[in-house]
Design a protein around this motif. Structure first.
Motif, PDB file in Angstrom:
ATOM      1  N   SER A 210      60.053  70.897 -60.992  1.00 41.62           N
ATOM      2  CA  SER A 210      59.856  72.045 -60.291  1.00 41.62           C
ATOM      3  C   SER A 210      61.012  73.276 -60.817  1.00 41.62           C
ATOM      4  CB  SER A 210      59.728  71.820 -58.811  1.00 41.62           C
ATOM      5  OG  SER A 210      61.195  71.303 -58.369  1.00 41.62           O
ATOM      6  N   LYS A 211      60.902  74.222 -59.563  1.00 40.06           N
ATOM      7  CA  LYS A 211      61.873  75.299 -60.085  1.00 40.06           C
ATOM      8  C   LYS A 211      63.269  74.858 -59.475  1.00 40.06           C
ATOM      9  CE  LYS A 211      58.555  79.208 -59.606  1.00 40.06           C
ATOM     10  NZ  LYS A 211      58.169  80.578 -58.791  1.00 40.06           N
ATOM     11  N   ARG A 212      63.429  73.783 -58.701  1.00 37.07           N
ATOM     12  CA  ARG A 212      64.789  73.369 -58.143  1.00 37.07           C
ATOM     13  C   ARG A 212      64.921  72.002 -58.907  1.00 37.07           C
ATOM     14  NH1 ARG A 212      66.539  76.659 -53.769  1.00 37.07           N
ATOM     15  NH2 ARG A 212      65.411  78.316 -53.299  1.00 37.07           N
ATOM     16  N   HIS A 213      65.778  71.375 -58.169  1.00 39.13           N
ATOM     17  CA  HIS A 213      66.344  69.980 -58.588  1.00 39.13           C
ATOM     18  C   HIS A 213      65.166  68.902 -58.454  1.00 39.13           C
ATOM     19  CE1 HIS A 213      70.558  71.131 -58.671  1.00 39.13           C
ATOM     20  NE2 HIS A 213      70.444  71.260 -57.366  1.00 39.13           N
ATOM     21  N   ASP A 214      65.033  67.958 -59.670  1.00 42.77           N
ATOM     22  CA  ASP A 214      64.182  66.881 -59.911  1.00 42.77           C
ATOM     23  C   ASP A 214      64.936  65.939 -60.465  1.00 42.77           C
ATOM     24  OD1 ASP A 214      61.375  68.459 -59.036  1.00 42.77           O
ATOM     25  OD2 ASP A 214      62.097  69.779 -60.487  1.00 42.77           O
ATOM     26  N   GLY A 215      64.471  64.645 -59.877  1.00 44.20           N
ATOM     27  CA  GLY A 215      65.050  63.374 -60.349  1.00 44.20           C
ATOM     28  C   GLY A 215      66.294  62.961 -59.585  1.00 44.20           C
ATOM     29  N   PRO A 216      66.531  61.729 -59.741  1.00 43.03           N
ATOM     30  CA  PRO A 216      65.970  60.653 -60.521  1.00 43.03           C
ATOM     31  C   PRO A 216      64.540  60.050 -60.293  1.00 43.03           C
ATOM     32  CG  PRO A 216      68.257  59.990 -59.963  1.00 43.03           C
ATOM     33  CD  PRO A 216      67.610  61.082 -59.084  1.00 43.03           C
ATOM     34  N   VAL A 217      63.902  59.079 -61.229  1.00 48.73           N
ATOM     35  CA  VAL A 217      62.943  58.670 -61.291  1.00 48.73           C
ATOM     36  C   VAL A 217      62.899  57.121 -61.172  1.00 48.73           C
ATOM     37  CG1 VAL A 217      61.896  60.476 -62.199  1.00 48.73           C
ATOM     38  CG2 VAL A 217      62.221  58.375 -63.645  1.00 48.73           C
ATOM     39  N   THR A 218      61.676  56.553 -60.673  1.00 48.68           N
ATOM     40  CA  THR A 218      61.445  55.115 -60.556  1.00 48.68           C
ATOM     41  C   THR A 218      60.003  54.978 -60.779  1.00 48.68           C
ATOM     42  OG1 THR A 218      61.645  52.816 -59.823  1.00 48.68           O
ATOM     43  CG2 THR A 218      61.093  54.503 -58.487  1.00 48.68           C
ATOM     44  N   ILE A 219      59.601  54.029 -61.882  1.00 49.34           N
ATOM     45  CA  ILE A 219      58.264  53.919 -62.442  1.00 49.34           C
ATOM     46  C   ILE A 219      57.589  52.586 -61.990  1.00 49.34           C
ATOM     47  CG2 ILE A 219      56.642  54.047 -64.287  1.00 49.34           C
ATOM     48  CD1 ILE A 219      58.573  56.252 -65.535  1.00 49.34           C
ATOM     49  N   SER A 220      56.407  52.229 -61.885  1.00 43.78           N
ATOM     50  CA  SER A 220      55.936  50.964 -61.544  1.00 43.78           C
ATOM     51  C   SER A 220      55.800  50.036 -62.849  1.00 43.78           C
ATOM     52  CB  SER A 220      54.642  51.135 -60.873  1.00 43.78           C
ATOM     53  OG  SER A 220      53.604  51.731 -61.622  1.00 43.78           O
ATOM     54  N   ALA A 221      55.707  48.625 -62.588  1.00 46.24           N
ATOM     55  CA  ALA A 221      55.541  47.860 -63.608  1.00 46.24           C
ATOM     56  C   ALA A 221      54.486  48.363 -64.545  1.00 46.24           C
ATOM     57  CB  ALA A 221      55.587  46.493 -63.165  1.00 46.24           C
ATOM     58  N   ASP A 222      53.320  48.689 -64.047  1.00 49.11           N
ATOM     59  CA  ASP A 222      52.228  49.026 -65.044  1.00 49.11           C
ATOM     60  C   ASP A 222      52.179  50.383 -65.632  1.00 49.11           C
ATOM     61  OD1 ASP A 222      51.670  51.026 -63.080  1.00 49.11           O
ATOM     62  OD2 ASP A 222      49.680  49.634 -62.284  1.00 49.11           O
ATOM     63  N   GLY A 223      53.382  51.115 -65.120  1.00 46.99           N
ATOM     64  CA  GLY A 223      53.450  52.799 -65.635  1.00 46.99           C
ATOM     65  C   GLY A 223      52.731  53.419 -65.220  1.00 46.99           C
ATOM     66  N   ASN A 224      51.948  53.235 -64.062  1.00 42.17           N
ATOM     67  CA  ASN A 224      50.946  54.282 -63.667  1.00 42.17           C
ATOM     68  C   ASN A 224      51.430  55.287 -62.497  1.00 42.17           C
ATOM     69  OD1 ASN A 224      49.185  53.960 -65.865  1.00 42.17           O
ATOM     70  ND2 ASN A 224      48.439  52.207 -64.664  1.00 42.17           N
ATOM     71  N   THR A 225      52.588  54.685 -61.905  1.00 40.50           N
ATOM     72  CA  THR A 225      53.168  55.397 -60.664  1.00 40.50           C
ATOM     73  C   THR A 225      54.572  55.666 -60.687  1.00 40.50           C
ATOM     74  OG1 THR A 225      51.393  54.233 -59.258  1.00 40.50           O
ATOM     75  CG2 THR A 225      53.173  55.160 -58.056  1.00 40.50           C
ATOM     76  N   VAL A 226      54.908  57.003 -60.443  1.00 42.12           N
ATOM     77  CA  VAL A 226      56.235  57.348 -60.596  1.00 42.12           C
ATOM     78  C   VAL A 226      56.517  57.687 -59.190  1.00 42.12           C
ATOM     79  CG1 VAL A 226      55.597  59.804 -61.374  1.00 42.12           C
ATOM     80  CG2 VAL A 226      57.942  58.644 -61.595  1.00 42.12           C
ATOM     81  N   TYR A 227      57.770  57.249 -58.656  1.00 37.76           N
ATOM     82  CA  TYR A 227      58.433  57.876 -57.440  1.00 37.76           C
ATOM     83  C   TYR A 227      59.760  58.696 -57.880  1.00 37.76           C
ATOM     84  CZ  TYR A 227      55.818  54.585 -54.693  1.00 37.76           C
ATOM     85  OH  TYR A 227      54.742  54.091 -54.114  1.00 37.76           O
ATOM     86  N   PHE A 228      60.180  59.830 -57.355  1.00 37.11           N
ATOM     87  CA  PHE A 228      61.259  60.615 -57.878  1.00 37.11           C
ATOM     88  C   PHE A 228      61.731  61.648 -56.667  1.00 37.11           C
ATOM     89  CE2 PHE A 228      57.402  63.146 -58.517  1.00 37.11           C
ATOM     90  CZ  PHE A 228      57.813  64.471 -58.501  1.00 37.11           C
ATOM     91  N   THR A 229      62.996  61.921 -57.060  1.00 35.31           N
ATOM     92  CA  THR A 229      63.664  62.908 -56.032  1.00 35.31           C
ATOM     93  C   THR A 229      63.109  64.162 -56.375  1.00 35.31           C
ATOM     94  OG1 THR A 229      65.274  61.209 -55.910  1.00 35.31           O
ATOM     95  CG2 THR A 229      65.833  63.422 -54.943  1.00 35.31           C
ATOM     96  N   SER A 230      63.063  65.003 -55.456  1.00 40.22           N
ATOM     97  CA  SER A 230      62.722  66.460 -55.725  1.00 40.22           C
ATOM     98  C   SER A 230      63.374  67.212 -54.480  1.00 40.22           C
ATOM     99  CB  SER A 230      61.455  67.025 -55.947  1.00 40.22           C
ATOM    100  OG  SER A 230      61.312  68.146 -56.377  1.00 40.22           O
ATOM    101  N   ASP A 231      63.492  68.450 -54.536  1.00 41.96           N
ATOM    102  CA  ASP A 231      63.804  69.374 -53.268  1.00 41.96           C
ATOM    103  C   ASP A 231      62.612  69.539 -52.382  1.00 41.96           C
ATOM    104  OD1 ASP A 231      66.599  70.107 -53.735  1.00 41.96           O
ATOM    105  OD2 ASP A 231      66.158  71.873 -54.891  1.00 41.96           O
ATOM    106  N   SER A 232      62.989  69.517 -51.086  1.00 42.25           N
ATOM    107  CA  SER A 232      62.007  69.575 -50.118  1.00 42.25           C
ATOM    108  C   SER A 232      61.322  71.258 -50.226  1.00 42.25           C
ATOM    109  CB  SER A 232      62.459  69.728 -48.579  1.00 42.25           C
ATOM    110  OG  SER A 232      63.640  70.478 -48.335  1.00 42.25           O
ATOM    111  N   PHE A 233      62.022  72.012 -50.931  1.00 39.45           N
ATOM    112  CA  PHE A 233      61.274  73.292 -51.310  1.00 39.45           C
ATOM    113  C   PHE A 233      59.906  73.292 -52.030  1.00 39.45           C
ATOM    114  CE2 PHE A 233      65.902  74.483 -50.856  1.00 39.45           C
ATOM    115  CZ  PHE A 233      65.752  75.422 -49.912  1.00 39.45           C
ATOM    116  N   ARG A 234      59.820  72.052 -52.368  1.00 40.75           N
ATOM    117  CA  ARG A 234      58.406  71.845 -53.177  1.00 40.75           C
ATOM    118  C   ARG A 234      57.371  71.891 -52.453  1.00 40.75           C
ATOM    119  NH1 ARG A 234      56.646  68.976 -57.984  1.00 40.75           N
ATOM    120  NH2 ARG A 234      58.701  68.376 -58.923  1.00 40.75           N
ATOM    121  N   GLU A 235      57.572  71.594 -51.115  1.00 40.95           N
ATOM    122  CA  GLU A 235      56.680  71.471 -50.069  1.00 40.95           C
ATOM    123  C   GLU A 235      56.977  72.749 -49.042  1.00 40.95           C
ATOM    124  OE1 GLU A 235      54.019  68.800 -49.333  1.00 40.95           O
ATOM    125  OE2 GLU A 235      54.546  68.744 -51.350  1.00 40.95           O
TER     126      GLU A 235
END
Length: 622
Positions: A210-235
């Motif tokens: 996004s336009k502000r801070h993003d990361g770090p990430v974690t990805i599921s074993a099958d590679g199809n789902t990602v969780y990550f940190t981002s600024d609440s400004f995204r919402e």
């Protein structure tokens, strides 16, 4: 930059006490989290003679938030000339420790503990104030080196999935600078992991940034789902600080799944809030549990490690704090759950470490206390964000040991925990206090220890190397035990010692051959180990008298060999006497070459010659 993900997303402003017209400009910058500019303004006040304990503390906290350990320690030293709150002394201690000044750090910890005696950090310190030498002596389990893809900006949060390394970086200079430290906002990146172990082709993951801070990430074993940190400004979730003309967001967690091979809709997790931060996700390999850091209500310290159930229907349970064995009144962040779903790695500023942040590991299945990973993962500075890829057998962590946050590759050293348990061969009883020396494959003694009350000794040894153990104890026959090559893990060795009577016959004390080097009469280390058995036999039988007969091989003249054997007999006798045996209880006689053990005459091999260079121990009196 990592402090965005540790200290409540945003720094806690210092007390307004002693603010005045002189500090107004600097204070406003500080309260806007523009620490680089704030430091310049506070320094102007110092240069103009407008100093006060408040200015000193503001300067110290400003540099603390930027993790400039040298400057922070300098100004905390000034601030603590007057009485301060407990946390200020703790921060000062952390900064001193991060500069390797452990004794000075301990003095500040003593002040902290006096002001906050019920704080777990204070309790732990008082229980073990001199913990640093033990951490420095820990067996090193990794080799480390910086990654070639590091930039001159903050790089951290590396995690390897398949052959893609995901990480977080502030290297995108096209982005707006962030006032905290004048670096660009963070982006999520990925790089290729090559077959030769190198990393190339770093690129932004545009679908997630996004336009502000993003990361770090974690990805599921099958590679199809990602969780990550981002600024609440995204919402568009934030609070307004009208006084400082600020919009205050939080770190929040988001999830995204792949649609037709590309990352799709990004969704905010239901337990996010504008009241607290959630960040640094790590998903278990079975996909059932998400670990993260947060300062949500129920936290023990500033930021804690939490977990939440990920249900099969895509819903989430209630977040659960991991408790006091993991969390402290300090800050815990950057969790990573290993492939076994039980081993948790994370960073802590509240547990006893070598620097500001240290990496710890805990076995969640056993519920035991977290253990500091020691050097070289941890050092004087901040070390955090440890992750491990089991398939590739490599790990990653971040550290500011070279000033800015960089990513380091951690390669495990193959090691074996060797545990020897010494018992009586006849009765099976343990033998506490037995001396256990470990030797390399060239019979060089590496080190020795005494067995504990359970008869046990443990050694950390290298994989694929042969060793041997030399074990002795009063009243028992000393013995040597080979330790075969091992691929790693734990090797338990039950070893038994015969009571010393087992080597005593009617006519002699039977030892392994006391071999001498060619043309020499000195007692070798191996020979001394055998002669110690004779010493034990004599001590156990106070009336026994021994005649030591020494022999040579058949090389050299008869006269020369007779003289050489006499010297060897005398060396043998002198060694036994040196161990406290009265001289009248042992005598020696050189036999030269007249009584060979192997009668090979002119065609002796080197092995046969060695067998003939020996000593024998006849019982003259029992």
């Amino acid at each position: 930059m990592k402090k965005l993900y540790i200290v409540l997303s945003f720094a806690i402003a210092s007390s307004v006490t002693a603010q005045n017209a002189d500090t107004q400009k600097a204070d406003k910058l500080y309260n806007r989290y523009e620490y680089v500019s704030a430091a310049k303004e506070y320094l102007k006040l110092v240069e103009n003679g407008k100093t006060s304990p408040y200015v000193y503390k503001q300067l110290a906290d400003t540099y603390f938030n930027m993790f400039d350990t040298t400057e922070a320690a300098k100004w905390y030293a000034q601030a603590t000339q007057t009485e301060q709150d407990a946390e200020t002394y703790y921060r000062y201690a952390q900064m001193l420790k991060s500069n390797g000044k452990y004794e000075e750090s301990n003095k500040q910890m003593q002040k902290f503990a006096a002001l906050a005696p019920k704080d777990q950090r204070a309790i732990t310190f008082k229980q073990n104030p001199n913990y640093v030498p033990k951490l420095l002596d820990k067996h090193k389990n990794f080799t480390v080196k910086p990654l070639e893809i590091n930039s001159d900006k903050s790089d951290f949060g590396a995690v390897l999935y398949d052959n893609q390394l995901y990480f977080t970086s502030a290297r995108n200079t096209a982005r707006k600078d962030y006032g905290w430290n004048k670096e660009p906002f963070l982006d999520i990146y990925k790089a290729d992991y090559n077959i030769d172990g190198t990393f190339t082709n770093s690129a932004t993951v545009n679908e997630l940034n996004s336009k502000r801070h993003d990361g770090p990430v974690t990805i599921s074993a099958d590679g199809n789902t990602v969780y990550f940190t981002s600024d609440s400004f995204r919402e568009k979730v934030f609070e307004k600080d009208k006084k400082n003309n600020l919009q205050l967001g939080k770190n929040n967690l988001f999830v995204c799944t792949k649609e037709n091979g590309k990352w799709g809709k990004i969704i905010s997790l239901p337990f996010n809030s504008k009241e607290y931060s959630t960040s640094n996700p790590s998903l278990s390999r079975d996909g059932k549990t998400l670990y993260f850091s947060s300062n949500m209500p129920g936290s023990i310290g500033g930021v804690d490690i939490w977990k939440v159930a990920v249900n099969a229907d895509g819903t989430y349970g209630e977040p659960v704090n991991l408790g006091a064995k993991i969390n402290t009144e300090g800050n815990e962040s950057f969790p990573f759950i290993a492939d076994d779903n039980n081993t948790l790695y994370y960073a802590s500023s509240g547990k006893q470490g070598l620097g500001g942040l240290d990496v710890f590991v805990a076995d969640l299945a056993k519920g035991t206390e977290a253990v500091n990973m020691g050097q070289p993962i941890n050092g004087e500075k901040d070390d955090f964000g440890f992750t491990f890829n089991k398939d590739k057998n490599i790990g990653f962590f971040a550290s500011n040991r070279a000033e800015s946050d960089d990513i380091y590759l951690a390669t495990p050293l193959c090691g074996v925990e060797l545990i020897a348990t010494v018992t009586n061969a006849k009765t099976g009883a343990i033998i506490p206090g037995a001396k256990v020396a470990i030797l390399d494959d060239k019979n060089n003694v590496i080190t020795s220890k005494n067995a504990d009350e359970k008869g046990q000794v443990s050694y950390d040894v290298e994989c694929d190397k042969a060793y041997s153990l030399e074990i002795s104890s009063e009243g028992f026959e000393s013995n040597t035990f080979p330790v075969g090559k091992t691929k790693g893990g734990k090797k338990e060795m039950p070893v038994t010692l015969q009571p010393i009577e087992s080597i005593i016959t009617e006519t002699e004390v039977v030892l392994n051959p006391i071999y001498f080097e060619y043309n020499k009469a000195n007692i070798t280390r191996e020979g001394a180990f055998e002669l110690d058995k004779l010493v034990q036999a004599l001590k156990s039988n106070p009336n026994m008298v021994i005649l030591a007969k020494s022999h040579t091989d058949n090389r050299g003249s008869d006269v020369y060999n007779l003289n050489l054997s006499d010297k060897r007999a005398k060396s043998t006798v002198q060694y036994v006497i040196s161990k406290g045996i009265p001289a009248e209880r042992i005598s020696g006689k050189g036999m030269g070459e007249i009584e060979p053990k192997v009668d090979c005459k002119e065609n002796c091999t080197e092995e046969q010659h060695a067998q003939n260079r020996r000593s024998e121990f006849l019982i003259v009196k029992k």
